[in-house]
Motif scaffolding. Structure first.
Motif, PDB file in Angstrom:
ATOM      1  N   ALA A 104       6.691  21.235  -8.242  1.00 50.83           N
ATOM      2  CA  ALA A 104       5.696  20.630  -9.424  1.00 50.83           C
ATOM      3  C   ALA A 104       6.836  21.179 -10.869  1.00 50.83           C
ATOM      4  N   LEU A 105       7.289  22.344 -10.685  1.00 45.28           N
ATOM      5  CA  LEU A 105       7.916  22.873 -11.944  1.00 45.28           C
ATOM      6  C   LEU A 105       9.297  21.857 -12.156  1.00 45.28           C
ATOM      7  N   VAL A 106       9.944  21.542 -10.896  1.00 41.65           N
ATOM      8  CA  VAL A 106      10.934  20.881 -11.137  1.00 41.65           C
ATOM      9  C   VAL A 106      10.604  19.377 -11.562  1.00 41.65           C
ATOM     10  N   MET A 107       9.584  18.955 -11.145  1.00 39.23           N
ATOM     11  CA  MET A 107       9.000  17.688 -11.768  1.00 39.23           C
ATOM     12  C   MET A 107       8.788  17.939 -13.234  1.00 39.23           C
ATOM     13  N   ALA A 108       8.017  18.695 -13.674  1.00 39.34           N
ATOM     14  CA  ALA A 108       7.910  19.199 -15.069  1.00 39.34           C
ATOM     15  C   ALA A 108       9.243  19.179 -15.897  1.00 39.34           C
ATOM     16  N   GLY A 116      17.940   7.725   3.595  1.00 39.06           N
ATOM     17  CA  GLY A 116      19.219   7.622   4.008  1.00 39.06           C
ATOM     18  C   GLY A 116      19.917   9.117   4.427  1.00 39.06           C
ATOM     19  N   THR A 117      19.188  10.069   4.189  1.00 39.32           N
ATOM     20  CA  THR A 117      19.787  11.407   4.522  1.00 39.32           C
ATOM     21  C   THR A 117      18.626  12.246   4.669  1.00 39.32           C
ATOM     22  N   ASP A 118      18.684  13.394   5.569  1.00 39.07           N
ATOM     23  CA  ASP A 118      17.856  14.493   5.479  1.00 39.07           C
ATOM     24  C   ASP A 118      18.124  15.576   4.413  1.00 39.07           C
ATOM     25  N   ARG A 119      19.280  15.199   3.773  1.00 41.28           N
ATOM     26  CA  ARG A 119      19.676  16.233   2.521  1.00 41.28           C
ATOM     27  C   ARG A 119      19.349  15.694   1.399  1.00 41.28           C
ATOM     28  N   TRP A 120      18.013  15.123   1.304  1.00 46.27           N
ATOM     29  CA  TRP A 120      17.872  14.446  -0.048  1.00 46.27           C
ATOM     30  C   TRP A 120      17.824  15.711  -1.440  1.00 46.27           C
ATOM     31  N   ALA A 126       6.921  13.637 -12.037  1.00 49.08           N
ATOM     32  CA  ALA A 126       6.250  13.655 -10.764  1.00 49.08           C
ATOM     33  C   ALA A 126       6.541  12.348 -10.146  1.00 49.08           C
ATOM     34  N   VAL A 127       6.161  11.145 -10.877  1.00 47.50           N
ATOM     35  CA  VAL A 127       6.135   9.793  -9.991  1.00 47.50           C
ATOM     36  C   VAL A 127       7.532   9.513  -9.752  1.00 47.50           C
ATOM     37  N   LEU A 128       8.785   9.973 -10.476  1.00 50.25           N
ATOM     38  CA  LEU A 128      10.128   9.957 -10.059  1.00 50.25           C
ATOM     39  C   LEU A 128      10.579  10.460  -8.989  1.00 50.25           C
ATOM     40  N   PHE A 129       9.914  11.759  -9.098  1.00 51.19           N
ATOM     41  CA  PHE A 129      10.026  12.594  -7.841  1.00 51.19           C
ATOM     42  C   PHE A 129       9.631  11.986  -6.553  1.00 51.19           C
ATOM     43  N   PHE A 130       8.698  11.489  -6.413  1.00 47.62           N
ATOM     44  CA  PHE A 130       8.003  10.811  -5.108  1.00 47.62           C
ATOM     45  C   PHE A 130       8.851   9.632  -4.707  1.00 47.62           C
ATOM     46  N   PHE A 131       8.987   8.935  -5.693  1.00 49.48           N
ATOM     47  CA  PHE A 131       9.748   7.502  -5.520  1.00 49.48           C
ATOM     48  C   PHE A 131      11.348   7.696  -5.013  1.00 49.48           C
ATOM     49  N   GLY A 132      11.825   8.930  -5.810  1.00 50.56           N
ATOM     50  CA  GLY A 132      13.186   9.248  -5.351  1.00 50.56           C
ATOM     51  C   GLY A 132      13.141  10.016  -4.038  1.00 50.56           C
ATOM     52  N   ASP A 141       0.822  -1.269  -0.034  1.00 49.34           N
ATOM     53  CA  ASP A 141      -0.088  -0.094  -0.071  1.00 49.34           C
ATOM     54  C   ASP A 141       0.880   1.317   0.034  1.00 49.34           C
ATOM     55  N   PHE A 142       1.831   1.188   0.709  1.00 47.43           N
ATOM     56  CA  PHE A 142       2.866   2.232   0.612  1.00 47.43           C
ATOM     57  C   PHE A 142       3.275   2.933  -0.838  1.00 47.43           C
ATOM     58  N   TYR A 143       3.898   1.782  -1.471  1.00 49.33           N
ATOM     59  CA  TYR A 143       4.278   2.230  -2.589  1.00 49.33           C
ATOM     60  C   TYR A 143       3.315   2.384  -3.685  1.00 49.33           C
ATOM     61  N   LEU A 144       2.120   1.880  -3.588  1.00 49.67           N
ATOM     62  CA  LEU A 144       1.050   2.134  -4.279  1.00 49.67           C
ATOM     63  C   LEU A 144       0.563   3.729  -4.009  1.00 49.67           C
ATOM     64  N   GLY A 145       0.586   3.865  -2.820  1.00 54.34           N
ATOM     65  CA  GLY A 145       0.111   5.240  -2.493  1.00 54.34           C
ATOM     66  C   GLY A 145       1.221   6.257  -3.033  1.00 54.34           C
ATOM     67  N   LEU A 146       2.406   5.927  -2.941  1.00 52.02           N
ATOM     68  CA  LEU A 146       3.537   6.839  -3.405  1.00 52.02           C
ATOM     69  C   LEU A 146       3.153   7.191  -5.323  1.00 52.02           C
ATOM     70  N   ALA A 147       2.698   5.878  -6.019  1.00 54.85           N
ATOM     71  CA  ALA A 147       2.176   6.234  -7.158  1.00 54.85           C
ATOM     72  C   ALA A 147       1.105   7.051  -7.354  1.00 54.85           C
ATOM     73  N   VAL A 148       0.039   7.055  -6.368  1.00 55.11           N
ATOM     74  CA  VAL A 148      -1.164   7.645  -6.589  1.00 55.11           C
ATOM     75  C   VAL A 148      -0.780   9.208  -6.217  1.00 55.11           C
ATOM     76  N   GLU A 149      -0.103   9.262  -5.190  1.00 56.83           N
ATOM     77  CA  GLU A 149       0.671  10.830  -5.074  1.00 56.83           C
ATOM     78  C   GLU A 149       1.091  11.314  -6.134  1.00 56.83           C
ATOM     79  N   GLY A 150       2.072  10.333  -6.794  1.00 55.78           N
ATOM     80  CA  GLY A 150       2.785  10.905  -8.097  1.00 55.78           C
ATOM     81  C   GLY A 150       1.891  11.454  -9.242  1.00 55.78           C
ATOM     82  N   VAL A 151       0.849  10.680  -9.429  1.00 53.95           N
ATOM     83  CA  VAL A 151       0.083  10.926 -10.583  1.00 53.95           C
ATOM     84  C   VAL A 151      -0.938  12.006 -10.129  1.00 53.95           C
ATOM     85  N   ILE A 152      -1.467  12.413  -8.893  1.00 53.86           N
ATOM     86  CA  ILE A 152      -1.887  13.608  -8.564  1.00 53.86           C
ATOM     87  C   ILE A 152      -1.212  14.660  -8.776  1.00 53.86           C
TER      88      ILE A 152
END
Lengths: 355, 233
Positions: A277-281, A309-313, A296-302, A56-67
């Motif tokens: 969002a501009l960065v995603m685009a 691993g870091t708070d400087r993502w 956007a999807v890559l942004f959320f998964f990335g 559910d977590f990863y699917l949730g990321l995909a949903v957020e990514g699409v939104i």
């Protein structure tokens, strides 16, 4: 009175576009059959995602990514068709979300009416802002969009009675949406087909619109507004309409966001949401309607991957953006298209070589 | 019969008068040359006639109607069109797409003839940014020709072209003026082209009218020789 004339209109007046926009304008020809078949296959296969990704977590990321892909797409399409760079599109995204939440939770409107009001509010706001600012060129336009977004942020935080201020506002409603209870709509597996259909519809609609007379007119105005006027075209209202449409798509994203999350906070309209969002685009590439959602999807998964691993993502994000701007200014979608084209040419050469 | 007229046209930028009480009459059906040294006010005149700048004083008449305060777009629909000194096209659109787009707006029904007249057939599917400069110049003129304008303002159409290309383009201008029954106001520095295609000449100097009339008479005018032509005459 000192007689003087207006500044001469130079034919090349306008702003220099980022490399990401300097792509071929969509031609009036149609989609090649094999490409259309591939797109349809990907779209149909997308419905199977909840059966493939059972976490559910990863699917949730995909949903957020699409939104947020819808938000990125609205910014990317506006940039590509008109050359206008918006730093404030989260305003229309957040307006839709807040109006739904306020109307439903505070005023106890039926959810259908709340959703309609949310979309209408984002369209009206985008239309009014567009009327005021699309004439303003270049970086000044971008700054005005930023100012509008931040003004809305301040208004939302001040209207505490209605919006909940910095605490945000939950969405509560009686009944169902398309047969689903509110709790069900928060489940990624239930909501995935909804966002997938919404994204697919918007992508197809924008792709088709870009190939119409209106789409080519927008590109012509972007390329040379003065010449477009000398060809007899209005150049103001078409851009206002494009800005409004773009705001409406952001609003659609905001509707899906509030229905899925059942909560909205001022962060939703803050400038960082627009900036991300501009960065995603740009990461995905604005030359194709597939680019911004991909980004956007890559942004959320990335973000999930690197922030563990870091708070400087953001450092990683910034490095990726720099690398893309240098090595693939058209974004990932453009890179993929160029790679596919090169593979196709190599395949053709080897086939001719064998013959 | 005058199709385009300027009366007392003055354009001032601060203290500088780029055009100073210019009277100009462009007769229907002619190729009218507008020449003069750099800074004479030729391009400013084109801008003021086409609506790109609003004159400080004076009026512009199109078919006797005062159009001084009319927009560029209004004048285009009224039959006044122009090309630019610096090529003004839509670089990212193909030649076909931009001509088709503009043709629909202008109500042009015979795009093929314009394409043939300006020899653009070979580039129709090319992006305008990818074709040669001389071809871009012809696309610029084609955009201006769409919709059968009655008056066409051409601002240095041969700028940047070779001698041979200039003469070919000059012939194109003369041919289209005849075939499309369009009145042409031609600003041009290439005197070979000017004397080859123009029916009447006006010479500007320091924003004022210096000479006007038959090209041969203008060429022999001592004031024109001194101010502009020099040994070229």
């Amino acid at each position: 009175m000192n007689p003087s004339v207006a500044a001469p209109a130079t034919p090349d007046a306008g702003t220099t576009l980022p490399a990401a926009v300097a792509e071929p304008v969509p031609q009036s020809d149609g989609l090649r059959p094999w490409v259309a078949g591939l797109v349809l296959a990907v779209f149909l296969a997308g419905f199977a995602l909840p059966y493939v990704v059972t976490n559910d977590f990863y699917l949730g990321l995909a949903v957020e990514g699409v939104i947020f892909g819808l938000l990125a797409l609205s910014i990317g399409w506006l940039l590509r068709q008109t050359g206008l760079v918006s730093f404030g599109h989260a305003a229309y995204f957040g307006t839709a979300a807040y109006v739904v939440a306020v109307a439903s939770t505070r005023w106890q409107w039926p959810i259908a009416a709340s959703v309609a009001a949310g979309l209408l509010a984002s369209v009206v706001l985008a239309g009014l802002v567009g009327l005021l600012i699309v004439r303003v060129p270049g970086i000044s336009f971008a700054m005005l969009t930023l100012a509008v977004g931040q003004a809305l942020y301040v208004i939302i935080t001040k209207l505490r009675d209605q919006t909940g201020g910095f605490d945000g506002l939950p969405l509560r409603f009686e009944g169902t949406v398309a047969g689903w209870e509110r709790v069900e709509l928060g489940e990624p597996a239930v909501f995935w087909p909804v966002v997938w259909v919404a994204l697919g519809s918007v992508m197809v609609g924008l792709w088709a619109l870009s190939r119409t007379h209106y789409g080519r007119l927008l590109a012509a105005i972007r390329e040379n507004e003065v010449r477009a006027r000398y060809c007899g075209f209005r150049t103001y209202l078409p851009r206002v309409a494009a800005f409004t449409l773009s705001g409406a798509i952001s609003g659609l994203g905001g509707l899906l966001f509030i229905i899925h999350n059942s909560f909205v906070s001022p962060e939703t309209v803050f400038w960082t949401t627009s900036g991300n969002a501009l960065v995603m685009a740009l990461v995905g590439g604005v030359a194709s309607v597939a680019g911004p959602p991909l980004g956007a999807v890559l942004f959320f998964f990335g973000r999930d991957e690197f922030s563990a691993g870091t708070d400087r993502w953001q450092l990683v994000l910034g490095s990726v953006l720099i690398a893309l701007v240098i090595f693939a200014p058209g974004g990932l979608a453009s890179l993929a298209a160029r790679t596919a084209s090169a593979v196709g040419r190599r395949f053709e050469r080897s086939r001719h070589g064998r013959a | 019969m005058a199709v385009l007229e300027a009366r007392g046209l003055t354009c001032a930028y601060g203290g500088v008068r780029a055009l100073d009480r210019l009277d100009l009459v462009v007769e229907a059906g002619l190729v009218h040359g507008l020449i003069g040294p750099n800074g004479a006010g030729k391009s400013t005149c084109m801008e003021a006639l086409s609506g790109g700048v609003r004159p400080s004083e004076g009026v512009v008449l199109l078919d006797g109607e005062d159009v001084t305060r009319r927009s560029v777009r209004w004048r285009r629909h009224a039959g006044l069109s122009r090309s630019f000194q610096r090529t003004s096209i839509f670089p990212a659109l193909t030649v076909h797409d931009q001509l088709d787009l503009a043709a629909r707006r202008a109500g042009e029904t015979d795009l093929d003839t314009i394409v043939a007249l300006l020899s653009l057939e070979a580039f129709l599917d090319e992006r305008c940014a990818d074709i040669a400069y001389g071809d871009q110049r012809r696309v610029d003129i084609a955009l201006a020709l769409l919709g059968r304008p009655r008056v066409l303002l051409l601002d240095e159409p041969t700028a940047g072209l070779s001698v041979e290309e200039s003469l070919v383009l000059g012939d194109h201008v003369a041919a289209l003026a005849k075939e499309r029954e369009v009145t042409v106001l031609l600003v041009e520095h290439d005197l070979d082209v000017v004397f080859r295609v123009c029916d009447v000449l006006t010479v500007l100097h320091l924003g004022r009218l210096l000479a006007h009339g038959d090209p041969l008479a203008v060429r022999a005018d001592p004031r024109v020789v001194e101010a502009y032509l020099g040994s070229a005459a």
